[in-house]
Design a protein around this motif. Sequence first.
Motif, mmCIF file in Angstrom:
data_model
loop_
_atom_site.group_PDB
_atom_site.id
_atom_site.type_symbol
_atom_site.label_atom_id
_atom_site.label_comp_id
_atom_site.label_asym_id
_atom_site.label_seq_id
_atom_site.Cartn_x
_atom_site.Cartn_y
_atom_site.Cartn_z
ATOM 1 N N SER A 204 0.837 -1.193 0.000
ATOM 2 C CA SER A 204 0.000 0.000 0.000
ATOM 3 C C SER A 204 0.874 1.246 0.000
ATOM 4 C CB SER A 204 -0.903 0.004 1.226
ATOM 5 O OG SER A 204 -0.118 0.166 2.417
ATOM 6 N N TRP A 205 0.235 2.391 -0.188
ATOM 7 C CA TRP A 205 0.960 3.668 -0.100
ATOM 8 C C TRP A 205 1.550 3.834 1.289
ATOM 9 C CZ3 TRP A 205 1.101 8.011 2.828
ATOM 10 C CH2 TRP A 205 1.698 9.150 2.292
ATOM 11 N N LEU A 206 0.817 3.449 2.316
ATOM 12 C CA LEU A 206 1.306 3.579 3.688
ATOM 13 C C LEU A 206 2.544 2.725 3.913
ATOM 14 C CD1 LEU A 206 -2.105 3.497 5.608
ATOM 15 C CD2 LEU A 206 -0.659 5.491 5.172
ATOM 16 N N GLN A 207 2.565 1.519 3.355
ATOM 17 C CA GLN A 207 3.727 0.650 3.508
ATOM 18 C C GLN A 207 4.924 1.196 2.737
ATOM 19 O OE1 GLN A 207 1.626 -2.866 2.137
ATOM 20 N NE2 GLN A 207 1.864 -3.847 4.138
ATOM 21 N N MET B 247 10.141 3.399 -16.297
ATOM 22 C CA MET B 247 9.244 4.502 -15.968
ATOM 23 C C MET B 247 7.944 4.404 -16.755
ATOM 24 S SD MET B 247 10.670 6.189 -13.566
ATOM 25 C CE MET B 247 9.828 7.764 -13.431
ATOM 26 N N ALA B 248 7.852 3.427 -17.624
ATOM 27 C CA ALA B 248 6.606 3.073 -18.293
ATOM 28 C C ALA B 248 6.490 1.555 -18.247
ATOM 29 C CB ALA B 248 6.591 3.556 -19.744
ATOM 30 N N GLY B 249 5.341 1.057 -17.831
ATOM 31 C CA GLY B 249 5.131 -0.376 -17.789
ATOM 32 C C GLY B 249 5.762 -1.040 -16.583
ATOM 33 N N ASN B 250 5.746 -2.356 -16.583
ATOM 34 C CA ASN B 250 6.206 -3.218 -15.496
ATOM 35 C C ASN B 250 5.261 -3.123 -14.306
ATOM 36 O OD1 ASN B 250 7.955 -5.295 -14.997
ATOM 37 N ND2 ASN B 250 9.396 -4.047 -13.844
ATOM 38 N N VAL B 251 5.391 -2.085 -13.470
ATOM 39 C CA VAL B 251 4.383 -1.844 -12.441
ATOM 40 C C VAL B 251 4.063 -0.360 -12.380
ATOM 41 C CG1 VAL B 251 4.904 -3.829 -10.967
ATOM 42 C CG2 VAL B 251 6.134 -1.682 -10.599
ATOM 43 N N ASN B 252 2.830 -0.047 -12.026
ATOM 44 C CA ASN B 252 2.500 1.328 -11.675
ATOM 45 C C ASN B 252 3.273 1.697 -10.418
ATOM 46 O OD1 ASN B 252 0.148 2.243 -13.491
ATOM 47 N ND2 ASN B 252 -0.524 0.211 -12.824
ATOM 48 N N GLU B 253 3.386 2.990 -10.143
ATOM 49 C CA GLU B 253 4.165 3.429 -8.983
ATOM 50 C C GLU B 253 3.406 4.479 -8.179
ATOM 51 O OE1 GLU B 253 8.112 4.559 -10.167
ATOM 52 O OE2 GLU B 253 8.291 2.868 -11.560
ATOM 53 N N TRP B 254 3.399 4.264 -6.864
ATOM 54 C CA TRP B 254 2.816 5.251 -5.967
ATOM 55 C C TRP B 254 3.609 6.554 -6.031
ATOM 56 C CZ3 TRP B 254 -1.767 4.399 -4.036
ATOM 57 C CH2 TRP B 254 -2.179 3.126 -3.603
ATOM 58 N N VAL B 255 2.912 7.681 -5.961
ATOM 59 C CA VAL B 255 3.554 8.974 -5.743
ATOM 60 C C VAL B 255 2.962 9.596 -4.481
ATOM 61 C CG1 VAL B 255 4.071 9.328 -8.181
ATOM 62 C CG2 VAL B 255 1.935 10.211 -7.236
ATOM 63 N N VAL C 267 -6.856 9.126 -0.507
ATOM 64 C CA VAL C 267 -6.711 8.554 -1.841
ATOM 65 C C VAL C 267 -5.455 9.135 -2.488
ATOM 66 C CG1 VAL C 267 -7.706 8.488 -4.157
ATOM 67 C CG2 VAL C 267 -9.160 8.108 -2.176
ATOM 68 N N ARG C 268 -4.581 8.269 -2.968
ATOM 69 C CA ARG C 268 -3.290 8.701 -3.512
ATOM 70 C C ARG C 268 -3.184 8.396 -5.009
ATOM 71 N NH1 ARG C 268 -0.473 11.737 0.499
ATOM 72 N NH2 ARG C 268 -1.383 11.032 2.473
ATOM 73 N N VAL C 269 -2.335 9.150 -5.664
ATOM 74 C CA VAL C 269 -2.124 9.010 -7.103
ATOM 75 C C VAL C 269 -1.100 7.909 -7.373
ATOM 76 C CG1 VAL C 269 -1.343 10.188 -9.199
ATOM 77 C CG2 VAL C 269 -2.637 11.454 -7.455
ATOM 78 N N TYR C 270 -1.339 7.145 -8.440
ATOM 79 C CA TYR C 270 -0.287 6.261 -8.940
ATOM 80 C C TYR C 270 -0.187 6.425 -10.450
ATOM 81 C CZ TYR C 270 -3.977 2.825 -10.184
ATOM 82 O OH TYR C 270 -5.076 2.181 -10.717
ATOM 83 N N LYS C 271 1.015 6.167 -10.993
ATOM 84 C CA LYS C 271 1.295 6.501 -12.393
ATOM 85 C C LYS C 271 2.202 5.445 -13.021
ATOM 86 C CE LYS C 271 2.163 10.929 -13.242
ATOM 87 N NZ LYS C 271 0.918 11.536 -13.780
ATOM 88 N N GLY C 272 2.246 5.444 -14.351
ATOM 89 C CA GLY C 272 3.267 4.687 -15.049
ATOM 90 C C GLY C 272 2.812 3.528 -15.901
#
Length: 483
Positions: free
Chosen positions: A163-166, A330-338, A436-441
């Motif tokens: 999670s974002w918290l983790q 920075m594109a694909g593989n996994v999305n990333e929390w910001v 609620v947090r943003v994730y991207k990628g």
Amino acid sequence: MMKFKALVFLGLAVLVAGCGLLGKGGKAKKTSSTTGWEYNNPDNGGFQADGDYNQVTGPGLTFIEGGTFTMGRVEQDVMYDWNNMPRRVTVASFYMDETEVSNLDYREFIFWLGRVYPENPEKVQMALPDTLVWRKELGYNDPYIQNYFRHPAYSDYPVVGVSWLQADAYCKWRTDRVNEKILVDRGILQHDNTQGGQNVYTTDSYLAGLYQGTEGEDPMQDAAGNARELKWEDGVLLPSYRLPTEAEWEYAAYGLIGNADGELLTERKLYPWNGSYLRDDSKKNRGDLMANFVRGRGDMMGMAGSLNDNADITAPVNSYNPNDYGLYCMAGNVNEWVADVYRPLNQQDVEEFQPFRGNVFTQYRRDADGNLIRNEYGELVQDTIADYRNFEDGDYRSQIIEGPDWQAMQDQLSTEDMYLKSEDAGQFASLISDNVRVYKGGSWKDRAYWLIPGTRRYLEQDQATNDIGFRCAMTRVGSPQGF
């Protein structure tokens, strides 16, 4: 004539050095330009000064030179969210992980928690990834539940189920471990492999003088040569590892430094690479996919003998070509929390410099005698004094409680698009809240649209999936690139 030019250049160099304008190659000033008193002299008080600081790059990080760019949508808004209108902003220089945090990296975190807090198993439980994110009602993913996080075959794969918290907790832990090693390596502190309970090294508790560690053989010294406690002003410790802001992440993903001619942007990017294609056009690797994503319905990796991205789920964190900043996946593989809290109209209330939504200002809690308070894990307790996650966006309450407010709002809560039934009886919760947090990628199970750095999605900060991971960032102190 050449001799004259050389003499002029030498004279200018001496003048610049005499004016104290040299950058990281210059020497620290010996005398105050304000008072005339000599620095680092115990005979006149012993005020210490070091003007020759240059930030060291922390483990795993690469330098991202900041600048201005157009943040936001660069492609048709196929989701019709209208939540990412283009706006020009400036991002300060910073540092960012070259790769996503891997399973091996995160297992080190879990191992350390278990070793240092053997009497507090809940501390480990709070940090463990949710491996059940792999489970699907109509899919045979059980092997990933058992193997993905712990089996050495996946050590270099990005950690998911966090999670974002983790992810935020991992960043704080990493800060403390890196700074502790800096002190040990410099001989300021002896490594204590038995630390535990409340007496655990954290950067904050150490600077506050609460960590009861053993001094090393080479402690900090005052101007008279006597041992003293290390201070933040000494510049020995690094700034905190943290999640990147949305603006930082998007800026770093594009890597526009490779598309600039002076201050002219020669080509704006759609993806972290040039062009609008998803395949490599170089002679050596022509036709290879540039990222790990879903090419079409039911096509996760292509046909045997010619796998299109060579990955069925995720891929090792250093796969595919890095962008112009040297960042992988920075594109694909996994999305990333910001770090940012999600809002659909961020572009309407945005700072031009270092835009970020999510500021929560705190101060350390003290007892009646003015002493700082630590929790059972040795961490300084902080109290919130200002919360700007909801700053002027109209969403001042994310939850409506049954009662007078509920009765008054009934007519306005008829649409399922705006409100979701809460897990608590008699309550409705907005789909967009302060948590609620943003994730991207984009990820291994996303279509190409989500590979565009300008796209954005959101999820509750305590939720996790099998396609969201993260990477860390660090603030750059001082000049953007060094004077």
